[in-house]
Design a protein around this motif. Structure first.
Motif, PDB file in Angstrom:
ATOM      1  N   SER A 184      -5.819  -3.289  -3.695  1.00 23.82           N
ATOM      2  CA  SER A 184      -5.670  -4.625  -3.120  1.00 23.82           C
ATOM      3  C   SER A 184      -5.479  -5.664  -4.229  1.00 23.82           C
ATOM      4  CB  SER A 184      -6.903  -4.952  -2.278  1.00 23.82           C
ATOM      5  OG  SER A 184      -6.982  -6.329  -2.031  1.00 23.82           O
ATOM      6  N   GLY A 203      -7.766  -9.955   0.469  1.00 29.03           N
ATOM      7  CA  GLY A 203      -8.742  -9.435   1.438  1.00 29.03           C
ATOM      8  C   GLY A 203      -8.807 -10.311   2.685  1.00 29.03           C
ATOM      9  N   TYR A 254       0.809  -1.227   0.000  1.00 27.63           N
ATOM     10  CA  TYR A 254       0.000   0.000   0.000  1.00 27.63           C
ATOM     11  C   TYR A 254       0.843   1.279   0.000  1.00 27.63           C
ATOM     12  CZ  TYR A 254      -3.882  -3.113   0.455  1.00 27.63           C
ATOM     13  OH  TYR A 254      -4.786  -4.102   0.193  1.00 27.63           O
ATOM     14  N   ASP A 302       4.388   2.477   8.157  1.00 26.58           N
ATOM     15  CA  ASP A 302       4.614   2.875   6.758  1.00 26.58           C
ATOM     16  C   ASP A 302       4.190   4.316   6.529  1.00 26.58           C
ATOM     17  OD1 ASP A 302       1.817   3.127   5.765  1.00 26.58           O
ATOM     18  OD2 ASP A 302       1.723   0.970   6.166  1.00 26.58           O
ATOM     19  N   LEU A 356      -5.466  -9.638   6.905  1.00 27.12           N
ATOM     20  CA  LEU A 356      -5.625  -9.176   8.293  1.00 27.12           C
ATOM     21  C   LEU A 356      -6.540 -10.092   9.106  1.00 27.12           C
ATOM     22  CD1 LEU A 356      -5.673  -5.284   7.896  1.00 27.12           C
ATOM     23  CD2 LEU A 356      -3.836  -6.723   8.767  1.00 27.12           C
TER      24      LEU A 356
HETATM   25  P1  ADP Z   1      -5.724  -7.225   1.258  1.00 21.93           P
HETATM   26  O1  ADP Z   1      -5.372  -8.545   0.699  1.00 21.93           O
HETATM   27  O2  ADP Z   1      -6.821  -6.528   0.511  1.00 21.93           O
HETATM   28  O3  ADP Z   1      -4.543  -6.360   1.503  1.00 21.93           O
HETATM   29  P2  ADP Z   1      -5.954  -7.368   4.165  1.00 21.93           P
HETATM   30  O4  ADP Z   1      -6.900  -8.154   5.002  1.00 21.93           O
HETATM   31  O5  ADP Z   1      -4.498  -7.641   4.341  1.00 21.93           O
HETATM   32  O6  ADP Z   1      -6.421  -7.580   2.673  1.00 21.93           O
HETATM   33  O7  ADP Z   1      -6.199  -5.819   4.450  1.00 21.93           O
HETATM   34  C1  ADP Z   1      -7.539  -5.315   4.443  1.00 21.93           C
HETATM   35  C2  ADP Z   1      -7.572  -3.898   3.899  1.00 21.93           C
HETATM   36  O8  ADP Z   1      -6.923  -3.020   4.831  1.00 21.93           O
HETATM   37  C3  ADP Z   1      -6.814  -3.718   2.592  1.00 21.93           C
HETATM   38  O9  ADP Z   1      -7.599  -4.036   1.489  1.00 21.93           O
HETATM   39  C4  ADP Z   1      -6.452  -2.232   2.655  1.00 21.93           C
HETATM   40  O10 ADP Z   1      -7.529  -1.461   2.180  1.00 21.93           O
HETATM   41  C5  ADP Z   1      -6.275  -1.968   4.144  1.00 21.93           C
HETATM   42  N1  ADP Z   1      -4.846  -1.968   4.549  1.00 21.93           N
HETATM   43  C6  ADP Z   1      -4.157  -2.980   5.125  1.00 21.93           C
HETATM   44  N2  ADP Z   1      -2.894  -2.627   5.403  1.00 21.93           N
HETATM   45  C7  ADP Z   1      -2.758  -1.340   4.993  1.00 21.93           C
HETATM   46  C8  ADP Z   1      -1.685  -0.380   5.021  1.00 21.93           C
HETATM   47  N3  ADP Z   1      -0.481  -0.694   5.515  1.00 21.93           N
HETATM   48  N4  ADP Z   1      -1.938   0.853   4.524  1.00 21.93           N
HETATM   49  C9  ADP Z   1      -3.152   1.189   4.034  1.00 21.93           C
HETATM   50  N5  ADP Z   1      -4.207   0.334   3.973  1.00 21.93           N
HETATM   51  C10 ADP Z   1      -4.019  -0.909   4.458  1.00 21.93           C
END
Ligand code: ADP
Length: 277
Positions: A220, A227, A170, A195, A230
């Motif tokens: 993403s 997705g 990101y 970050d 996290l």
């Molecule tokens: P993805 O595979 O879409 O990254 P995650 O579950 O890892 O799925 O993250 C969920 C959402 O959280 C992401 O789609 C993004 O919008 C947001 N996100 C996660 N980490 C960051 C980050 N370091 N900076 C900005 N947005 C983030």
């Protein structure tokens, strides 16, 4: 007050009599809605790359293509297959996390092993995602302490590297990412990834760990996100009695921290006066 859903049932009871049975099914209904949403989400996530793949197969079968176009189509098809593979891997990881016993306290891993692995994966990912000629990320990986952590090494590594991978995916070219492990005064330890990316608006923060919740769908997908990252992190964190903290300011970057309880940490073998062999 939250709405409550009650199921009412008339049960035959003795001669000509009926017993009125009522049951609170709010939680049951919520679980069923979540299950249905999850199945719909999975189907949608699989259908998109599948549609693209089918389209390309048809094109390759019906159109006479020159070798260059053919190679380009095959490249795009490989991309979609690998997207589906990543999705299936993440789904399997999640279902294993949900179904397996909690990690015990018998397996110990030196923290530096986890940090080194995160660093190698992070640097490789940043290189792969960087467009040609773009200013590279400024990556900083802090020193690892001489301590060990107990739990599942595979799970811990997947949680830590998911946070590093998100920061890299990101954060635009030229941005900075700082990964640290530090001991907290109360004996706990904190793994943090900071970050200088786009940040996340406060209204999204509480939903980020939901399966398939994304703030920026296109970013993403573009960077290979499923997705589910996290959601995986949240499970691993809970299974290790740890805590996940997210701080973010839109436009100024995000910090994701995992705080591990003191009970899961110990000084490395050498410091405990043991031979490390
Ligand atoms: P993805 O595979 O879409 O990254 P995650 O579950 O890892 O799925 O993250 C969920 C959402 O959280 C992401 O789609 C993004 O919008 C947001 N996100 C996660 N980490 C960051 C980050 N370091 N900076 C900005 N947005 C983030």
């Amino acid at each position: 007050a939250r709405p409550v859903k009650i199921s009412v049932h008339l049960h035959p009871y003795g001669e000509g009599r009926k017993l009125l049975l009522s049951r609170d099914i709010t939680a049951l209904e919520q679980a069923e809605t979540m299950r249905r949403d999850f199945v719909a989400n999975v189907s949608h996530e699989i259908r998109t790359p599948l549609t693209v793949l089918t389209g390309f197969v048809e094109t390759l079968q019906t159109l006479p293509l020159d070798p260059q176009d053919r190679a380009r189509y095959l490249g795009l098809m490989a991309q979609q297959s690998s997207r589906m593979q990543t999705l299936v891997n993440d789904l399997l990881t999640l279902s294993r996390l949900e179904g397996s016993p909690l990690p015990g306290m018998s397996e110990w891993t030196p923290v530096h092993v986890l940090m080194t692995q995160c660093e190698q994966e992070g640097r490789a990912l940043s290189g792969v995602l960087m467009p040609a000629g773009a200013k590279p990320h400024r990556l900083h990986f802090g020193a690892a302490p001489d301590s060990d952590i107990t739990g599942s090494q595979t799970e811990l590594l997947s949680a830590m590297s998911n946070l590093v991978s998100n920061a890299i995916r990101y954060t635009p070219p030229g941005g900075s990412i700082e990964v640290k492990w530090q001991s907290l005064p109360d004996g706990r330890a904190e793994f943090s990834v900071k970050d200088s990316g786009p940040g996340i608006a406060p209204e999204h923060l509480s939903r980020l760990t939901e399966r398939f919740y994304r703030v920026d769908r296109s970013r993403s997908r573009e960077t290979g996100g499923t997705g589910l990252g996290l959601a995986i992190v949240k499970h691993v964190v809970q299974r290790h009695g740890a805590e996940l903290r997210i701080e973010s300011t839109p436009g100024a970057g995000s910090t994701f921290c995992i705080q591990f309880p003191a009970s899961r940490l110990r000084p490395a073998a050498a410091l405990r006066g043991l031979s490390s062999s």
